[in-house]
Design an enzyme around this catalytic site. Structure first.
Site, PDB file in Angstrom:
ATOM      1  N   ARG A 137      91.378   0.009  81.711  1.00 32.36           N
ATOM      2  CA  ARG A 137      90.499   0.349  80.442  1.00 32.36           C
ATOM      3  C   ARG A 137      91.389   0.430  79.325  1.00 32.36           C
ATOM      4  O   ARG A 137      92.463  -0.270  79.254  1.00 32.36           O
ATOM      5  CB  ARG A 137      90.224   1.925  80.727  1.00 32.36           C
ATOM      6  CG  ARG A 137      91.233   2.904  80.848  1.00 32.36           C
ATOM      7  CD  ARG A 137      90.537   4.291  80.880  1.00 32.36           C
ATOM      8  NE  ARG A 137      91.392   4.863  82.193  1.00 32.36           N
ATOM      9  CZ  ARG A 137      90.802   5.686  83.062  1.00 32.36           C
ATOM     10  NH1 ARG A 137      89.624   6.177  83.137  1.00 32.36           N
ATOM     11  NH2 ARG A 137      91.513   6.275  84.005  1.00 32.36           N
ATOM     12  N   VAL A 194     103.275   2.335  87.516  1.00 35.90           N
ATOM     13  CA  VAL A 194     104.508   1.593  86.958  1.00 35.90           C
ATOM     14  C   VAL A 194     105.610   1.951  87.007  1.00 35.90           C
ATOM     15  O   VAL A 194     106.787   1.380  87.163  1.00 35.90           O
ATOM     16  CB  VAL A 194     104.064   0.856  85.677  1.00 35.90           C
ATOM     17  CG1 VAL A 194     102.775  -0.056  85.570  1.00 35.90           C
ATOM     18  CG2 VAL A 194     103.845   2.112  84.687  1.00 35.90           C
ATOM     19  N   ASN A 231     101.854  -2.990  79.104  1.00 38.69           N
ATOM     20  CA  ASN A 231     100.819  -2.344  78.293  1.00 38.69           C
ATOM     21  C   ASN A 231     100.505  -0.750  78.584  1.00 38.69           C
ATOM     22  O   ASN A 231     100.168   0.099  78.009  1.00 38.69           O
ATOM     23  CB  ASN A 231      99.341  -2.876  78.298  1.00 38.69           C
ATOM     24  CG  ASN A 231      98.182  -2.059  77.890  1.00 38.69           C
ATOM     25  OD1 ASN A 231      97.969  -1.832  76.776  1.00 38.69           O
ATOM     26  ND2 ASN A 231      97.492  -1.479  78.882  1.00 38.69           N
ATOM     27  N   SER A 235     104.745   1.103  69.228  1.00 39.09           N
ATOM     28  CA  SER A 235     103.576   1.828  68.553  1.00 39.09           C
ATOM     29  C   SER A 235     104.106   2.102  67.097  1.00 39.09           C
ATOM     30  O   SER A 235     105.318   2.157  67.082  1.00 39.09           O
ATOM     31  CB  SER A 235     103.244   3.208  69.344  1.00 39.09           C
ATOM     32  OG  SER A 235     102.426   4.003  68.444  1.00 39.09           O
ATOM     33  N   TYR A 283     106.860  10.663  72.282  1.00 39.82           N
ATOM     34  CA  TYR A 283     106.105   9.326  72.302  1.00 39.82           C
ATOM     35  C   TYR A 283     107.011   8.481  71.312  1.00 39.82           C
ATOM     36  O   TYR A 283     107.076   7.213  71.447  1.00 39.82           O
ATOM     37  CB  TYR A 283     104.839   9.432  71.661  1.00 39.82           C
ATOM     38  CG  TYR A 283     103.893   8.330  71.856  1.00 39.82           C
ATOM     39  CD1 TYR A 283     103.427   7.755  72.898  1.00 39.82           C
ATOM     40  CD2 TYR A 283     103.206   7.917  70.657  1.00 39.82           C
ATOM     41  CE1 TYR A 283     102.547   6.867  73.311  1.00 39.82           C
ATOM     42  CE2 TYR A 283     102.545   6.576  70.656  1.00 39.82           C
ATOM     43  CZ  TYR A 283     102.021   6.204  71.798  1.00 39.82           C
ATOM     44  OH  TYR A 283     101.246   5.197  71.815  1.00 39.82           O
ATOM     45  N   ALA A 323     110.072   7.220  73.078  1.00 38.60           N
ATOM     46  CA  ALA A 323     109.537   6.094  74.269  1.00 38.60           C
ATOM     47  C   ALA A 323     109.249   4.875  73.347  1.00 38.60           C
ATOM     48  O   ALA A 323     109.707   3.946  73.672  1.00 38.60           O
ATOM     49  CB  ALA A 323     108.673   6.488  75.053  1.00 38.60           C
ATOM     50  N   LYS A 324     108.439   4.864  72.361  1.00 37.99           N
ATOM     51  CA  LYS A 324     108.005   3.828  71.763  1.00 37.99           C
ATOM     52  C   LYS A 324     109.074   2.962  70.842  1.00 37.99           C
ATOM     53  O   LYS A 324     109.314   1.973  70.755  1.00 37.99           O
ATOM     54  CB  LYS A 324     106.728   3.933  70.983  1.00 37.99           C
ATOM     55  CG  LYS A 324     105.555   4.303  71.923  1.00 37.99           C
ATOM     56  CD  LYS A 324     105.285   3.243  72.748  1.00 37.99           C
ATOM     57  CE  LYS A 324     103.937   3.280  73.434  1.00 37.99           C
ATOM     58  NZ  LYS A 324     103.565   2.682  74.593  1.00 37.99           N
ATOM     59  N   ILE A 378      93.981   2.415  67.293  1.00 40.58           N
ATOM     60  CA  ILE A 378      92.951   1.815  67.997  1.00 40.58           C
ATOM     61  C   ILE A 378      91.947   2.571  68.771  1.00 40.58           C
ATOM     62  O   ILE A 378      92.465   3.519  69.596  1.00 40.58           O
ATOM     63  CB  ILE A 378      93.570   0.641  69.229  1.00 40.58           C
ATOM     64  CG1 ILE A 378      94.979  -0.194  68.368  1.00 40.58           C
ATOM     65  CG2 ILE A 378      92.598  -0.250  69.707  1.00 40.58           C
ATOM     66  CD1 ILE A 378      94.299  -1.124  67.247  1.00 40.58           C
TER      67      ILE A 378
HETATM   68  P1  NAP Z   1      94.300   4.137  77.497  1.00 37.37           P
HETATM   69  O1  NAP Z   1      92.865   3.887  77.059  1.00 37.37           O
HETATM   70  O2  NAP Z   1      94.436   5.432  78.010  1.00 37.37           O
HETATM   71  O3  NAP Z   1      94.662   3.213  78.602  1.00 37.37           O
HETATM   72  C1  NAP Z   1      96.166   2.967  79.240  1.00 37.37           C
HETATM   73  C2  NAP Z   1      96.009   2.917  80.797  1.00 37.37           C
HETATM   74  O4  NAP Z   1      97.108   3.048  81.498  1.00 37.37           O
HETATM   75  C3  NAP Z   1      95.223   3.716  81.321  1.00 37.37           C
HETATM   76  O5  NAP Z   1      94.074   3.517  82.266  1.00 37.37           O
HETATM   77  C4  NAP Z   1      95.909   4.490  82.246  1.00 37.37           C
HETATM   78  O6  NAP Z   1      95.498   5.146  83.460  1.00 37.37           O
HETATM   79  C5  NAP Z   1      96.923   3.536  82.573  1.00 37.37           C
HETATM   80  N1  NAP Z   1      98.280   4.142  82.827  1.00 37.37           N
HETATM   81  C6  NAP Z   1      99.104   5.182  82.646  1.00 37.37           C
HETATM   82  N2  NAP Z   1     100.148   5.602  83.353  1.00 37.37           N
HETATM   83  C7  NAP Z   1      99.886   4.530  84.145  1.00 37.37           C
HETATM   84  C8  NAP Z   1     101.153   4.263  85.153  1.00 37.37           C
HETATM   85  N3  NAP Z   1     102.095   5.340  85.332  1.00 37.37           N
HETATM   86  N4  NAP Z   1     100.982   3.267  86.066  1.00 37.37           N
HETATM   87  C9  NAP Z   1      99.915   2.265  85.642  1.00 37.37           C
HETATM   88  N5  NAP Z   1      99.186   2.577  84.833  1.00 37.37           N
HETATM   89  C10 NAP Z   1      98.869   3.979  83.923  1.00 37.37           C
HETATM   90  O7  NAP Z   1      95.310   3.770  76.281  1.00 37.37           O
HETATM   91  P2  NAP Z   1      95.369   2.832  75.384  1.00 37.37           P
HETATM   92  O8  NAP Z   1      94.919   3.105  73.730  1.00 37.37           O
HETATM   93  O9  NAP Z   1      94.540   1.697  75.718  1.00 37.37           O
HETATM   94  O10 NAP Z   1      97.013   2.321  75.311  1.00 37.37           O
HETATM   95  C11 NAP Z   1      97.461   1.295  75.885  1.00 37.37           C
HETATM   96  C12 NAP Z   1      98.725   1.051  75.351  1.00 37.37           C
HETATM   97  O11 NAP Z   1      98.688   0.744  73.727  1.00 37.37           O
HETATM   98  C13 NAP Z   1      99.869   2.161  75.462  1.00 37.37           C
HETATM   99  O12 NAP Z   1     101.132   1.769  75.794  1.00 37.37           O
HETATM  100  C14 NAP Z   1      99.702   2.970  74.374  1.00 37.37           C
HETATM  101  O13 NAP Z   1     101.075   3.581  74.177  1.00 37.37           O
HETATM  102  C15 NAP Z   1      99.562   2.050  73.438  1.00 37.37           C
HETATM  103  N6  NAP Z   1      99.087   2.306  71.974  1.00 37.37           N
HETATM  104  C16 NAP Z   1      97.845   2.957  71.966  1.00 37.37           C
HETATM  105  C17 NAP Z   1      97.422   3.203  70.449  1.00 37.37           C
HETATM  106  C18 NAP Z   1      96.030   3.412  70.363  1.00 37.37           C
HETATM  107  O14 NAP Z   1      95.732   3.900  69.155  1.00 37.37           O
HETATM  108  N7  NAP Z   1      95.083   3.506  71.250  1.00 37.37           N
HETATM  109  C19 NAP Z   1      98.408   3.100  69.459  1.00 37.37           C
HETATM  110  C20 NAP Z   1      99.591   2.700  69.783  1.00 37.37           C
HETATM  111  C21 NAP Z   1     100.060   2.417  70.904  1.00 37.37           C
HETATM  112  P3  NAP Z   1      95.061   6.723  83.449  1.00 37.37           P
HETATM  113  O15 NAP Z   1      94.010   6.820  82.752  1.00 37.37           O
HETATM  114  O16 NAP Z   1      94.547   7.079  84.915  1.00 37.37           O
HETATM  115  O17 NAP Z   1      96.358   7.360  83.272  1.00 37.37           O
END
Ligand code: NAP
Length: 263
Positions: A17, A65, A91, A147, A160, A163-164, A193
């Site tokens: 997702r 992961v 990701n 991030s 966070y 980590a980032k 996002i």
């Molecule tokens: P998301 O919608 O929550 O999608 C992240 C996916 O990673 C989820 O399906 C989650 O599964 C999966 N995941 C979590 N832990 C995992 C693990 N140990 N092994 C395998 N899969 C795992 O989040 P997103 O917003 O798309 O984020 C994607 C990336 O962008 C992340 O690294 C996030 O930190 C980064 N990011 C996002 C934003 C933003 O505004 N959205 C901003 C900066 C950075 P579960 O849901 O089942 O845990």
């Protein structure tokens, strides 16, 4: 532009997702063969089915992961199905926010593990494939997820930010270490996002943001329209650039994909 990634094989972690799913969809549109990974098998398999219905050549490989054995199996299954790996997109990630005085060791450790350790475990697992002598003249690609919080910090996100921010240093270290094998290692730092991580948080939800914080974050994005933040495709295009031959002379770099919020 429909064949930017023709016949490239990409593992995209956390792609059941959110941004990862956006990347996988764009990669299939650009001719890549993709491995959908997620810790949760349900969205992993559903996304893989959706992409197959689009005509994609797709493997679903649900795993955690942070688990070395599971990740090594994912890599072995990928090579068994597609014969090679060209691109790793690290990701998978998550956040759990708390102010410093409420941030216990468990919360600190969990976020470092999923984001930073997960990136390292997956990187280690693909390396034997990426350093093969017979592939020494090909460019291979690793894209890590930082991030804007890893660059600027954020209230309630010390775990966070560790980590980032760590992923930015890690990206440069791995880029230096593996440059001689022509592995390009770069990072993207998304701003706000629209995904589950940034959705409006309702009582009982683990992920999401209070409406007031969402408004502040969206209002800080000069490119945003109609009170929404960036979309997964906005990040997918950056990842596709890093993954394609267009960026073969680029390594150890960070691109902020934030619609102008952090200039
Ligand atoms: P998301 O919608 O929550 O999608 C992240 C996916 O990673 C989820 O399906 C989650 O599964 C999966 N995941 C979590 N832990 C995992 C693990 N140990 N092994 C395998 N899969 C795992 O989040 P997103 O917003 O798309 O984020 C994607 C990336 O962008 C992340 O690294 C996030 O930190 C980064 N990011 C996002 C934003 C933003 O505004 N959205 C901003 C900066 C950075 P579960 O849901 O089942 O845990």
């Amino acid at each position: 532009m429909k064949e930017l990634l023709k016949d490239k094989v990409a593992i995209i972690t956390g792609s059941g997702r959110g941004i990862g799913k956006g990347i996988a969809t764009f990669f299939v549109e650009q001719g890549a063969k993709v491995v959908i990974n997620d810790i949760d098998p349900a969205p992993c398999n559903e996304t893989a089915e959706e992409l197959r219905a689009m005509g994609g050549d797709v493997l679903a490989s649900p795993c955690d992961v942070t688990n070395k054995e599971q990740v090594e199996k994912m890599v072995a299954d990928t090579i068994a199905k597609f014969g090679k790996i060209d691109i790793l997109v690290n990701n998978a990630g998550t956040s759990r926010d708390a102010l410093i005085h409420k941030m216990d060791d468990k919360l600190l450790r969990f976020i470092i593990d999923v984001n930073l350790k997960g990136t390292h475990v997956c990187t280690q697992a693909v390396m034997p494939e990426f350093i093969k002598e017979e592939r020494k003249d090909e460019f291979k690609k690793i894209i890590n997820f930082a991030s804007t919080t890893g660059v600027s910090g954020n209230i309630g996100q010390a775990n966070y930010a560790i980590a980032k921010g760590g992923i930015i240093g890690y990206t440069k270290a791995v880029a230096r270490e593996f440059a001689r094998y022509r592995v390009c290692v770069n990072a993207v730092a998304p701003g706000f996002i629209e995904t589950r991580m940034t959705q409006e948080k309702k009582p009982g939800m683990k992920l999401g943001l209070p409406p007031a914080i969402r408004s502040i974050a969206i209002n800080a994005i000069p490119f945003s329209r109609n009170k929404i933040g960036g979309r997964p495709i906005d990040i997918a295009r950056i990842v596709a650039f890093y993954s394609s031959d267009l960026s073969n002379w680029v390594t150890g770099q960070l691109i902020l994909g934030d619609g102008g919020a952090f200039i």
